[in-house]
Design a protein around this motif. Structure first.
Motif, PDB file in Angstrom:
ATOM      1  N   MET A 148       0.838  -1.209   0.000  1.00  0.00           N
ATOM      2  CA  MET A 148       0.000   0.000   0.000  1.00  0.00           C
ATOM      3  C   MET A 148       0.867   1.251   0.000  1.00  0.00           C
ATOM      4  SD  MET A 148      -2.921   1.415  -0.027  1.00  0.00           S
ATOM      5  CE  MET A 148      -3.544   3.049   0.289  1.00  0.00           C
ATOM      6  N   GLY A 149       1.932   1.223   0.822  1.00  0.00           N
ATOM      7  CA  GLY A 149       2.795   2.396   0.917  1.00  0.00           C
ATOM      8  C   GLY A 149       3.414   2.794  -0.416  1.00  0.00           C
ATOM      9  N   LEU A 150       3.740   1.803  -1.233  1.00  0.00           N
ATOM     10  CA  LEU A 150       4.344   2.101  -2.533  1.00  0.00           C
ATOM     11  C   LEU A 150       3.381   2.827  -3.468  1.00  0.00           C
ATOM     12  CD1 LEU A 150       6.385  -1.143  -3.328  1.00  0.00           C
ATOM     13  CD2 LEU A 150       7.299   1.145  -2.893  1.00  0.00           C
TER      14      LEU A 150
ATOM     15  N   LEU B 292       1.255  -1.397  -9.435  1.00  0.00           N
ATOM     16  CA  LEU B 292       1.403  -1.440  -7.972  1.00  0.00           C
ATOM     17  C   LEU B 292       0.050  -1.641  -7.289  1.00  0.00           C
ATOM     18  CD1 LEU B 292       4.012   1.429  -7.415  1.00  0.00           C
ATOM     19  CD2 LEU B 292       4.418  -1.044  -7.394  1.00  0.00           C
ATOM     20  N   ILE B 293      -1.003  -1.081  -7.878  1.00  0.00           N
ATOM     21  CA  ILE B 293      -2.348  -1.274  -7.331  1.00  0.00           C
ATOM     22  C   ILE B 293      -2.788  -2.722  -7.530  1.00  0.00           C
ATOM     23  CG2 ILE B 293      -4.760  -0.525  -7.432  1.00  0.00           C
ATOM     24  CD1 ILE B 293      -3.721   2.107  -8.678  1.00  0.00           C
TER      25      ILE B 293
ATOM     26  N   LEU C 215     -11.530   0.683   4.475  1.00  0.00           N
ATOM     27  CA  LEU C 215     -11.412   1.979   3.820  1.00  0.00           C
ATOM     28  C   LEU C 215     -10.102   2.077   3.024  1.00  0.00           C
ATOM     29  CD1 LEU C 215     -12.803   4.643   3.310  1.00  0.00           C
ATOM     30  CD2 LEU C 215     -11.744   5.549   5.396  1.00  0.00           C
ATOM     31  N   ILE C 216      -9.053   1.454   3.513  1.00  0.00           N
ATOM     32  CA  ILE C 216      -7.800   1.437   2.744  1.00  0.00           C
ATOM     33  C   ILE C 216      -7.997   0.664   1.435  1.00  0.00           C
ATOM     34  CG2 ILE C 216      -5.431   0.557   2.719  1.00  0.00           C
ATOM     35  CD1 ILE C 216      -5.263   1.327   5.700  1.00  0.00           C
ATOM     36  N   LEU C 217      -8.746  -0.432   1.487  1.00  0.00           N
ATOM     37  CA  LEU C 217      -9.051  -1.172   0.257  1.00  0.00           C
ATOM     38  C   LEU C 217      -9.850  -0.301  -0.704  1.00  0.00           C
ATOM     39  CD1 LEU C 217      -9.030  -3.787  -1.394  1.00  0.00           C
ATOM     40  CD2 LEU C 217     -11.132  -4.450  -0.198  1.00  0.00           C
ATOM     41  N   VAL C 218     -10.833   0.414  -0.187  1.00  0.00           N
ATOM     42  CA  VAL C 218     -11.614   1.329  -1.021  1.00  0.00           C
ATOM     43  C   VAL C 218     -10.696   2.382  -1.651  1.00  0.00           C
ATOM     44  CG1 VAL C 218     -13.394   3.134  -0.973  1.00  0.00           C
ATOM     45  CG2 VAL C 218     -13.777   0.967   0.219  1.00  0.00           C
ATOM     46  N   ALA C 219      -9.723   2.862  -0.866  1.00  0.00           N
ATOM     47  CA  ALA C 219      -8.784   3.861  -1.392  1.00  0.00           C
ATOM     48  C   ALA C 219      -7.968   3.287  -2.544  1.00  0.00           C
ATOM     49  CB  ALA C 219      -7.867   4.345  -0.273  1.00  0.00           C
ATOM     50  N   LEU C 220      -7.539   2.038  -2.436  1.00  0.00           N
ATOM     51  CA  LEU C 220      -6.799   1.410  -3.534  1.00  0.00           C
ATOM     52  C   LEU C 220      -7.663   1.338  -4.792  1.00  0.00           C
ATOM     53  CD1 LEU C 220      -4.935  -1.487  -1.704  1.00  0.00           C
ATOM     54  CD2 LEU C 220      -3.866   0.345  -3.017  1.00  0.00           C
ATOM     55  N   MET C 221      -8.917   0.964  -4.606  1.00  0.00           N
ATOM     56  CA  MET C 221      -9.830   0.892  -5.761  1.00  0.00           C
ATOM     57  C   MET C 221     -10.088   2.279  -6.348  1.00  0.00           C
ATOM     58  SD  MET C 221     -12.537  -1.919  -4.373  1.00  0.00           S
ATOM     59  CE  MET C 221     -12.051  -3.622  -4.094  1.00  0.00           C
ATOM     60  N   LEU C 222     -10.236   3.274  -5.472  1.00  0.00           N
ATOM     61  CA  LEU C 222     -10.430   4.652  -5.934  1.00  0.00           C
ATOM     62  C   LEU C 222      -9.203   5.147  -6.697  1.00  0.00           C
ATOM     63  CD1 LEU C 222     -12.404   7.051  -5.836  1.00  0.00           C
ATOM     64  CD2 LEU C 222     -11.253   7.795  -3.744  1.00  0.00           C
TER      65      LEU C 222
ATOM     66  N   SER D  31       8.891   2.828   2.059  1.00  0.00           N
ATOM     67  CA  SER D  31       8.070   2.699   0.852  1.00  0.00           C
ATOM     68  C   SER D  31       7.636   4.057   0.309  1.00  0.00           C
ATOM     69  CB  SER D  31       6.843   1.817   1.127  1.00  0.00           C
ATOM     70  OG  SER D  31       5.893   2.503   1.913  1.00  0.00           O
ATOM     71  N   LEU D  32       7.456   5.037   1.216  1.00  0.00           N
ATOM     72  CA  LEU D  32       7.085   6.377   0.773  1.00  0.00           C
ATOM     73  C   LEU D  32       8.196   7.027  -0.050  1.00  0.00           C
ATOM     74  CD1 LEU D  32       5.274   7.901   3.892  1.00  0.00           C
ATOM     75  CD2 LEU D  32       4.258   6.916   1.834  1.00  0.00           C
ATOM     76  N   TYR D  33       9.438   6.656   0.244  1.00  0.00           N
ATOM     77  CA  TYR D  33      10.566   7.180  -0.529  1.00  0.00           C
ATOM     78  C   TYR D  33      10.879   6.301  -1.737  1.00  0.00           C
ATOM     79  CZ  TYR D  33      11.394  10.454   3.260  1.00  0.00           C
ATOM     80  OH  TYR D  33      11.248  11.466   4.178  1.00  0.00           O
ATOM     81  N   ALA D  34      10.616   5.005  -1.598  1.00  0.00           N
ATOM     82  CA  ALA D  34      10.910   4.083  -2.703  1.00  0.00           C
ATOM     83  C   ALA D  34       9.987   4.333  -3.886  1.00  0.00           C
ATOM     84  CB  ALA D  34      10.781   2.638  -2.228  1.00  0.00           C
ATOM     85  N   GLY D  35       8.717   4.658  -3.610  1.00  0.00           N
ATOM     86  CA  GLY D  35       7.766   4.915  -4.695  1.00  0.00           C
ATOM     87  C   GLY D  35       8.212   6.037  -5.617  1.00  0.00           C
TER      88      GLY D  35
END
Length: 198
Positions: free
Chosen positions: A1-3, A155-156, A60-67, A123-127
């Motif tokens: 998720m972080g990526l 990635l999603i 909600l995190i799953l919903v965010a990935l779909m969004l 992961s925030l820096y790797a992305g």
């Protein structure tokens, strides 16, 4: 998720000249394009903890990935308006991850919070590092900046099935305690009234 929390935005900068050329965007419009997700951060950040408490953080995190995937799809439409809307949708999705993923780590894995928070931070820096290294080569290989941006959707595709097992576990609502929420709202109002903040 972080990526997934940065490349959707940072990759745009590397193909911005091509975007400007295709849509005849001026410097102001081009700058606004990369600012739109940040505006989503500002508009939604304070609401996300409440949404997390209501629907559950993992869900909600799953919903965010779909969004986020929806945002990627919207950006494929050959229209400057669609591009801006897609960036806003991506920004809203990323805002949810920005706010809830650290809370999820601390709530779900309290005994491993330190190391998992470290992995999340890396992961925030790797992305963005991946975006800076690979967006232009993807554009050069495909000849399309849209395909180069869409490429980060992989990635999603990887993250969603990896995240699904988290949904089946005990519901975590977490979030910010009520007293801190009120304090945060008061602080936000103070910020909006200060010229220095603007």
């Amino acid at each position: 998720m972080g990526l997934n929390l940065r490349p959707a935005i940072t990759s745009v900068a590397f193909v911005l000249p091509q975007i400007r050329s295709d849509y005849a965007l001026g410097a102001t419009a081009a700058g606004l394009l990369t600012t739109v997700p940040l505006l989503a951060f500002v508009l939604f950040s304070l609401q996300v903890p409440r949404w997390g408490r209501k629907s559950g953080i993992a869900r909600l995190i799953l919903v965010a990935l779909m969004l986020l995937a929806v945002g990627f799809a919207i950006r494929m439409v050959p229209s400057a308006t669609a591009l801006f809307i897609g960036m806003a949708v991506c920004g809203a999705a990323i805002t949810v991850g920005n706010v809830l993923l650290p809370a999820f780590i601390k709530s779900r894995y309290p005994d491993h919070g330190g190391i998992l928070t470290g992995v999340y931070t890396v992961s925030l820096y790797a992305g963005p590092a991946l975006a800076s290294a690979l967006t232009v080569p993807m554009y050069q290989a495909t000849g399309s900046w849209r395909v180069a941006l869409l490429g980060w959707g992989i990635l999603i595709v990887i993250a969603i099935p990896l995240w699904l097992p988290q949904i089946g576990r005990a519901r975590i609502t977490g979030g910010v305690p009520a007293g801190q929420r009120v304090g945060g709202t008061v602080k936000l109002r103070r910020i909006f009234t200060r010229p220095l903040a603007w």
